[in-house]
Design an enzyme around this catalytic site. Sequence first.
Site, PDB file in Angstrom:
ATOM      1  N   THR A 188       0.817  -1.213   0.000  1.00  0.00           N
ATOM      2  CA  THR A 188       0.000   0.000   0.000  1.00  0.00           C
ATOM      3  C   THR A 188       0.853   1.266   0.000  1.00  0.00           C
ATOM      4  OG1 THR A 188      -1.665  -1.203   1.282  1.00  0.00           O
ATOM      5  CG2 THR A 188      -1.910   1.160   1.211  1.00  0.00           C
ATOM      6  N   ARG A 216     -11.437  -9.938  -3.004  1.00  0.00           N
ATOM      7  CA  ARG A 216     -11.292  -9.435  -1.627  1.00  0.00           C
ATOM      8  C   ARG A 216     -10.996  -7.927  -1.664  1.00  0.00           C
ATOM      9  NH1 ARG A 216      -6.919  -6.557   0.924  1.00  0.00           N
ATOM     10  NH2 ARG A 216      -6.856  -7.073   3.120  1.00  0.00           N
ATOM     11  N   GLY A 218      -9.898  -4.645   0.816  1.00  0.00           N
ATOM     12  CA  GLY A 218      -9.336  -4.326   2.134  1.00  0.00           C
ATOM     13  C   GLY A 218      -9.809  -2.993   2.659  1.00  0.00           C
ATOM     14  N   ASP A 219      -8.951  -2.363   3.439  1.00  0.00           N
ATOM     15  CA  ASP A 219      -9.299  -1.104   4.117  1.00  0.00           C
ATOM     16  C   ASP A 219      -9.171   0.128   3.230  1.00  0.00           C
ATOM     17  OD1 ASP A 219      -6.409  -1.870   4.286  1.00  0.00           O
ATOM     18  OD2 ASP A 219      -6.246   0.209   4.974  1.00  0.00           O
ATOM     19  N   THR A 238      -1.798   1.601   6.501  1.00  0.00           N
ATOM     20  CA  THR A 238      -1.201   0.499   5.739  1.00  0.00           C
ATOM     21  C   THR A 238      -1.084  -0.724   6.644  1.00  0.00           C
ATOM     22  OG1 THR A 238       0.928  -0.297   4.867  1.00  0.00           O
ATOM     23  CG2 THR A 238       1.021   1.680   6.192  1.00  0.00           C
ATOM     24  N   GLY A 239      -1.208  -1.913   6.061  1.00  0.00           N
ATOM     25  CA  GLY A 239      -1.104  -3.134   6.863  1.00  0.00           C
ATOM     26  C   GLY A 239      -2.200  -4.107   6.461  1.00  0.00           C
ATOM     27  N   GLY A 241      -5.579  -5.203   5.924  1.00  0.00           N
ATOM     28  CA  GLY A 241      -6.812  -4.441   5.752  1.00  0.00           C
ATOM     29  C   GLY A 241      -7.924  -4.836   6.706  1.00  0.00           C
TER      30      GLY A 241
END
Length: 324
Positions: A188, A216, A218-219, A238-239, A241
Amino acid sequence: MLMRPNIILHGGAGRWTRAKHVDKAQEVVAKCTEKGMSILRNNGSAVDAVVEAVKCTEDSGYLNAGVGSVLDFMGGRSLDAGVMDGSTGRIGAVAAVTATRNPVVLARIVMEKTDHHLIGGRGADLLAFLNGLPPLPPPPPHVWERYQEAVKKLLEGKPEIYKKITDFLENYDFIRKIIEEALDTGDTVGAVAVDSMGRLAAAVSTGGVIMKFPGRIGDSPIPGAGFYASEYTACSATGIGEKIIECMVCKQLDTYYRETRDIVAAAEKTIEYVDKLVGENTMGFIAVDKNGEVVWAYNTEAMLIGYYEDGEVRTTIKPPRNKR
Ligand code: GLY
């Protein structure tokens, strides 16, 4: 009254131990941070600065966004991005884009040209096409290599295709390995900025986690989770999600800032909250407040960031855990 503009950019939290292009990634982050700052210094808006800085990383092919996006379990790509203008509260985001080179530019189009906040899949790619945005080129060779290595590692000893898919769906251990794999390198990109008018903005873009289940999301396209901006703060996360969504981390930072009026204290409280709620080795974030103070925090082994100190751009892959 003119304010001191400022920007900070991240190239992903994770281990960064197996990334093959760390030097190149740092170079890209430095160049893109400078690009954002030059927009701010020429009285561009915070939205201009964060979108252009993130677009610059998407174009590079060396970070997990845009051209350099990682591949999913089936070798495909689906990209997410978001942008928020803190001065107006306007939001734009796109999810599961498969044919657009610069999802962050598309997110800005959603924000500025539509009545929607989030557009996904084919509709988002159609909006990009109608607005003349360039298509997503094939993945660079190093992205394919990483995918092949990941497939080999994850599927060792499981030669039959049906077994592979069954394991993917049912075997917790397999899912854990995928998350481990995702954390091996950063993921990200994101930027936050405050401009000379005191306006704040946040942007984020990602290819998601490597070997993710196709489709899928994510965040990154979820306001409050992967990005958020208000009249007080702007934040980009970041990381992993799923964990970031559980924490609504960027909204949480803004809430703590409103309580403390101190961006460093707000970041410390946010990462403590994250550790308690979803555990360590899960995420990081960058943020800026309306006074132009930047901050970062992360609970992974590393996080690539680019920022300004004494008028010079700096990048680091292992900044001190909490800036104070
Ligand atoms: N943080 C990006 C993702 O999980 O998709």
